[in-house]
Design a protein around this motif. Structure first.
Motif, PDB file in Angstrom:
ATOM      1  N   LYS A   1       0.844  -1.185   0.000  1.00  0.00           N
ATOM      2  CA  LYS A   1       0.000   0.000   0.000  1.00  0.00           C
ATOM      3  C   LYS A   1       0.884   1.241   0.000  1.00  0.00           C
ATOM      4  N   LEU A   2       0.577   2.179  -0.872  1.00  0.00           N
ATOM      5  CA  LEU A   2       1.342   3.423  -0.980  1.00  0.00           C
ATOM      6  C   LEU A   2       0.525   4.555  -0.364  1.00  0.00           C
ATOM      7  N   ILE A   3       1.116   5.219   0.635  1.00  0.00           N
ATOM      8  CA  ILE A   3       0.449   6.314   1.351  1.00  0.00           C
ATOM      9  C   ILE A   3       1.299   7.573   1.209  1.00  0.00           C
ATOM     10  N   TYR A   4       0.620   8.691   1.004  1.00  0.00           N
ATOM     11  CA  TYR A   4       1.289   9.991   0.905  1.00  0.00           C
ATOM     12  C   TYR A   4       0.838  10.857   2.069  1.00  0.00           C
ATOM     13  N   GLN A   5       1.798  11.489   2.751  1.00  0.00           N
ATOM     14  CA  GLN A   5       1.486  12.369   3.869  1.00  0.00           C
ATOM     15  C   GLN A   5       2.352  13.612   3.793  1.00  0.00           C
ATOM     16  N   LYS A   6       1.722  14.779   3.829  1.00  0.00           N
ATOM     17  CA  LYS A   6       2.471  16.037   3.889  1.00  0.00           C
ATOM     18  C   LYS A   6       2.949  16.265   5.321  1.00  0.00           C
ATOM     19  N   HIS A   7       4.139  16.799   5.434  1.00  0.00           N
ATOM     20  CA  HIS A   7       4.678  17.183   6.734  1.00  0.00           C
ATOM     21  C   HIS A   7       4.506  18.689   6.890  1.00  0.00           C
ATOM     22  N   ALA A   8       4.038  19.099   8.025  1.00  0.00           N
ATOM     23  CA  ALA A   8       3.975  20.516   8.382  1.00  0.00           C
ATOM     24  C   ALA A   8       3.983  20.603   9.899  1.00  0.00           C
ATOM     25  N   THR A   9       4.517  21.675  10.411  1.00  0.00           N
ATOM     26  CA  THR A   9       4.586  21.816  11.861  1.00  0.00           C
ATOM     27  C   THR A   9       3.214  22.048  12.486  1.00  0.00           C
ATOM     28  N   ASP A  10       2.244  22.471  11.690  1.00  0.00           N
ATOM     29  CA  ASP A  10       0.896  22.700  12.219  1.00  0.00           C
ATOM     30  C   ASP A  10      -0.064  21.540  11.921  1.00  0.00           C
ATOM     31  N   VAL A  11       0.471  20.414  11.473  1.00  0.00           N
ATOM     32  CA  VAL A  11      -0.334  19.226  11.151  1.00  0.00           C
ATOM     33  C   VAL A  11       0.173  18.061  11.996  1.00  0.00           C
ATOM     34  N   ASN A  12      -0.749  17.282  12.534  1.00  0.00           N
ATOM     35  CA  ASN A  12      -0.364  16.098  13.294  1.00  0.00           C
ATOM     36  C   ASN A  12      -0.112  14.944  12.318  1.00  0.00           C
ATOM     37  N   TRP A  13       0.974  15.039  11.568  1.00  0.00           N
ATOM     38  CA  TRP A  13       1.304  14.041  10.556  1.00  0.00           C
ATOM     39  C   TRP A  13       1.649  12.692  11.173  1.00  0.00           C
ATOM     40  N   GLU A  14       2.038  12.697  12.429  1.00  0.00           N
ATOM     41  CA  GLU A  14       2.421  11.444  13.079  1.00  0.00           C
ATOM     42  C   GLU A  14       1.260  10.448  13.123  1.00  0.00           C
ATOM     43  N   LYS A  15       0.041  10.927  13.199  1.00  0.00           N
ATOM     44  CA  LYS A  15      -1.096  10.012  13.298  1.00  0.00           C
ATOM     45  C   LYS A  15      -1.277   9.168  12.029  1.00  0.00           C
ATOM     46  N   ALA A  16      -0.679   9.570  10.924  1.00  0.00           N
ATOM     47  CA  ALA A  16      -0.764   8.801   9.681  1.00  0.00           C
ATOM     48  C   ALA A  16       0.252   7.659   9.640  1.00  0.00           C
ATOM     49  N   LEU A  17       1.219   7.665  10.548  1.00  0.00           N
ATOM     50  CA  LEU A  17       2.269   6.654  10.500  1.00  0.00           C
ATOM     51  C   LEU A  17       1.746   5.294  10.938  1.00  0.00           C
ATOM     52  N   PRO A  18       2.053   4.256  10.159  1.00  0.00           N
ATOM     53  CA  PRO A  18       1.713   2.896  10.609  1.00  0.00           C
ATOM     54  C   PRO A  18       2.541   2.539  11.835  1.00  0.00           C
ATOM     55  N   ASN A  19       2.220   1.431  12.459  1.00  0.00           N
ATOM     56  CA  ASN A  19       2.982   0.985  13.624  1.00  0.00           C
ATOM     57  C   ASN A  19       3.769  -0.297  13.391  1.00  0.00           C
ATOM     58  N   CYS A  20       3.586  -0.900  12.218  1.00  0.00           N
ATOM     59  CA  CYS A  20       4.351  -2.114  11.925  1.00  0.00           C
ATOM     60  C   CYS A  20       4.373  -2.372  10.422  1.00  0.00           C
ATOM     61  N   ASN A  21       5.368  -3.117  10.005  1.00  0.00           N
ATOM     62  CA  ASN A  21       5.470  -3.633   8.633  1.00  0.00           C
ATOM     63  C   ASN A  21       5.489  -2.550   7.569  1.00  0.00           C
ATOM     64  N   TRP A  22       6.318  -1.541   7.752  1.00  0.00           N
ATOM     65  CA  TRP A  22       6.285  -0.436   6.792  1.00  0.00           C
ATOM     66  C   TRP A  22       7.663   0.143   6.498  1.00  0.00           C
ATOM     67  N   VAL A  23       7.710   0.821   5.346  1.00  0.00           N
ATOM     68  CA  VAL A  23       8.893   1.542   4.899  1.00  0.00           C
ATOM     69  C   VAL A  23       8.540   3.021   4.850  1.00  0.00           C
ATOM     70  N   ALA A  24       9.427   3.855   5.358  1.00  0.00           N
ATOM     71  CA  ALA A  24       9.257   5.307   5.271  1.00  0.00           C
ATOM     72  C   ALA A  24      10.121   5.830   4.120  1.00  0.00           C
ATOM     73  N   VAL A  25       9.493   6.588   3.223  1.00  0.00           N
ATOM     74  CA  VAL A  25      10.220   7.343   2.205  1.00  0.00           C
ATOM     75  C   VAL A  25      10.047   8.800   2.596  1.00  0.00           C
ATOM     76  N   ILE A  26      11.127   9.455   2.972  1.00  0.00           N
ATOM     77  CA  ILE A  26      11.035  10.816   3.488  1.00  0.00           C
ATOM     78  C   ILE A  26      11.788  11.743   2.546  1.00  0.00           C
ATOM     79  N   ILE A  27      11.069  12.731   2.014  1.00  0.00           N
ATOM     80  CA  ILE A  27      11.676  13.700   1.114  1.00  0.00           C
ATOM     81  C   ILE A  27      11.996  14.938   1.935  1.00  0.00           C
ATOM     82  N   VAL A  28      13.293  15.284   2.010  1.00  0.00           N
ATOM     83  CA  VAL A  28      13.718  16.402   2.857  1.00  0.00           C
ATOM     84  C   VAL A  28      14.602  17.370   2.088  1.00  0.00           C
ATOM     85  N   ASN A  29      14.219  18.638   2.167  1.00  0.00           N
ATOM     86  CA  ASN A  29      14.989  19.743   1.591  1.00  0.00           C
ATOM     87  C   ASN A  29      14.890  20.920   2.545  1.00  0.00           C
TER      88      ASN A  29
END
Length: 147
Positions: free
Chosen positions: A11-39
């Motif tokens: 399953k492919l999930i997209y989540q925007k990161h922002a300091t005013d968004v609780n993006w952590e709640k979208a994170l799975p708790n097991c069996n997953w890969v994080a692809v993090i785009i950072v600039n």
């Protein structure tokens, strides 16, 4: 959080990161890969990301973008810190594997097709976009072209 479909039976999930968004709640708790785009993110934000990814038991962390190598190093440092210095901080009962690549396409392909784990079955790829550019459409197109 947006579910973008399935790629290589993951399953492919997209989540925007922002300091005013609780993006952590979208994170799975097991069996997953994080692809993090950072600039162009500050050190405190990168530290927060690494802590939350580890707290949610990512099996694999693929960093992409101009700060990919730095975030990769910070995740590794946080893992070592938790292993040797501090009791009570979450560390999964398996090794978290990390990698980095400046190219987003390559990082997503790697997460979908190459990232495996000795003890955990990987069934989700979560793309965390910290760029502020809303590159969800880029991931949708990548999903269709990467086979």
């Amino acid at each position: 959080m947006r579910e973008l479909g399935v790629i290589n039976e993951r399953k492919l999930i997209y989540q925007k990161h922002a300091t005013d968004v609780n993006w952590e709640k979208a994170l799975p708790n097991c069996n997953w890969v994080a692809v993090i785009i950072v600039n162009d993110k500050s050190r405190p934000i990168l530290d927060e990301i690494s802590r939350k990814i580890i707290n949610h038991n990512a099996c694999y962390v693929c960093c992409a973008g101009s700060q990919s190598e730095l975030l990769h190093d910070l995740v590794d440092e946080e893992i070592v810190f938790r292993e040797v210095d501090v009791e009570g901080l979450n560390l999964p009962p398996f090794d978290i594997i990390t990698t980095w690549d400046n190219n987003i396409d390559d990082a997503l392909w790697y997460a979908a097709f190459t990232a495996t784990h000795d003890t955990e079955r990987i069934d989700t790829v979560l793309c965390l976009d910290t760029t502020g550019l809303d590159i969800e459409e880029t991931f949708r197109k990548l999903k269709e072209t990467i086979k």
